[in-house]
Design an enzyme around this catalytic site. Structure first.
Site: not given
Length: 385
Positions: A369-370, A161, A129-131, A127, A248, A345
């Site tokens: 996811g925000g 993506i 969404m982000t640009e 999907i 999501e 450690g």
């Protein structure tokens, strides 16, 4: 370790049996390949198909489209079993999101065309969404889809993506009108193999989740049939996104819980074997206290995740509560990873130890996811009534 809390009212015998089945499959087919996928930067397509053949990916999809007809609980189980084994590379979470978009908003033709492949693993979904420059602000996307006869012509670009290099079906968030804000956004499915002008950028090199292929996508006059439009009318995209975002965001909390359980189990094994100053590291009070804190955080998160899953299965999970789950789960994951790595450690800083990979994988959970800052804003809005 198990996803189910003592009060997991949503969990049936079928969910518990599925957890056992999925766990055995992942032990055999996923765990031995994690390092190979990390080095390759991508999960083998053969694994996707094997997971489909094993019946892992269709449990929440209607039977008429190749699934089993169950509820979201089956997806929750699979995501937990995956991350409990130290893997966050396989992009099944996105596959589930894409399948549920098609199930909820797709036409009968779209469901028949895409869902069986998403269930079998012959189709990998993404999907977009982000640009660049928009981040969590979905209303500010600039990708534009202009109607041109019986096609849409899409121009724009996307970034970060998940499944971007291998996806056969990309649900693309684009504006379909010049109107500002949410009412201009629509969802259009792009099939890269048939989309001239669609181009994938490089496989992005990330801090963590290295086995997950993450890409830039470019749309240059990409012509897509109007039959690939998701929904009944233009401008519904933001509403569709908001309706699906609770799942999501909850799945991020589920992944967090699985990763936390993995980290605690790995650390307990290590400190029981490792000796310092003549005794086991486990015998130091600081070690026991730190692990006690981690275990308590895990159990609080488990109870909250199960409560949210019960609400989701009933169709009652609201955006604010899902935002709390995403925010709290990813914060707990980060805290536990830091504490557990410290107990290793210097060896905790070595990538040959799975705790180092788990630590790196965890960081993005507070971003995608925000971002958690946006989650707090959404939660705060629910107080102002």
């Amino acid at each position: 370790m198990s996803l189910f809390s003592q009060t997991a009212t949503w969990a049936t015998d079928e969910h518990r049996m599925f957890a056992d089945m999925a766990g055995k499959f992942l032990d055999d087919a996923m765990v031995p390949n994690i390092e190979k996928w990390v080095k390759a930067g991508v999960v083998d397509r053969d694994f996707w198909r094997a997971a489909g053949e094993a019946g892992l990916m269709g449990r929440s999809i209607p039977e008429e489209h190749g699934g089993v007809g169950g509820d979201y609980g089956f997806d929750a189980v699979l995501l937990y079993e995956q991350t409990r084994r130290g893997d966050m590379g396989w992009g099944y979470g996105i596959q589930s999101i894409v399948a549920h978009y098609i199930t909820a908003y797709g036409s009968d033709e779209q469901k028949a065309r895409w869902l069986p492949g998403l269930v079998s693993g012959d189709i990998v979904g993404a999907i977009a969404m982000t640009e660049p420059g928009t981040g969590s602000d979905l209303q500010s996307v600039r990708a534009f889809a202009e109607k041109d006869g019986n096609h849409y012509k899409i121009n724009g670009s996307k970034i970060f993506i998940t499944n971007g290099q291998t996806a056969d079906l990309v649900i693309t968030v684009a504006k379909t009108s010049k109107e500002k804000g949410a009412k201009s956004i629509s969802l259009i499915a792009v099939e890269p193999a048939e989309a001239e002008g669609f181009r994938r950028g490089r496989n992005l090199e990330k801090l963590g989740m290295k086995a997950n292929d993450t890409a830039e996508l470019f749309y240059e006059d990409v012509r897509v049939p109007t039959s690939n439009f998701i929904g009944t009318e233009e401008g519904q995209g933001f509403y569709q996104l908001m309706k699906q975002l609770p799942w999501e965001r909850l799945l991020i909390a589920i992944q967090a819980l699985g990763a936390v359980d993995f980290a605690i189990a790995e650390t307990v094994k290590y400190v029981q074997d490792r000796r310092a100053f003549g005794q086991r590291v486990m015998d130091f009070q600081n070690t026991r206290f730190k692990l006690a804190e981690c275990k308590t955080k895990a159990e609080v998160l488990r109870s909250f995740v199960n409560d949210c899953t019960a609400r989701l299965v009933k169709g009652e999970l609201d955006a604010a509560t899902a935002s709390m789950a995403k925010y709290y789960g990813s914060e707990v994951q980060g805290q536990v990873m830091d504490d557990c790595l410290q107990l290793f450690g210097g060896y905790g800083f070595m990538m040959e130890y799975p705790i180092a990979r788990a630590y790196a994988d965890a960081r993005v959970q507070r971003i995608y996811g925000g971002t958690n800052e946006i989650m707090k804003e959404l939660i705060a809005r629910s107080l102002d009534v």
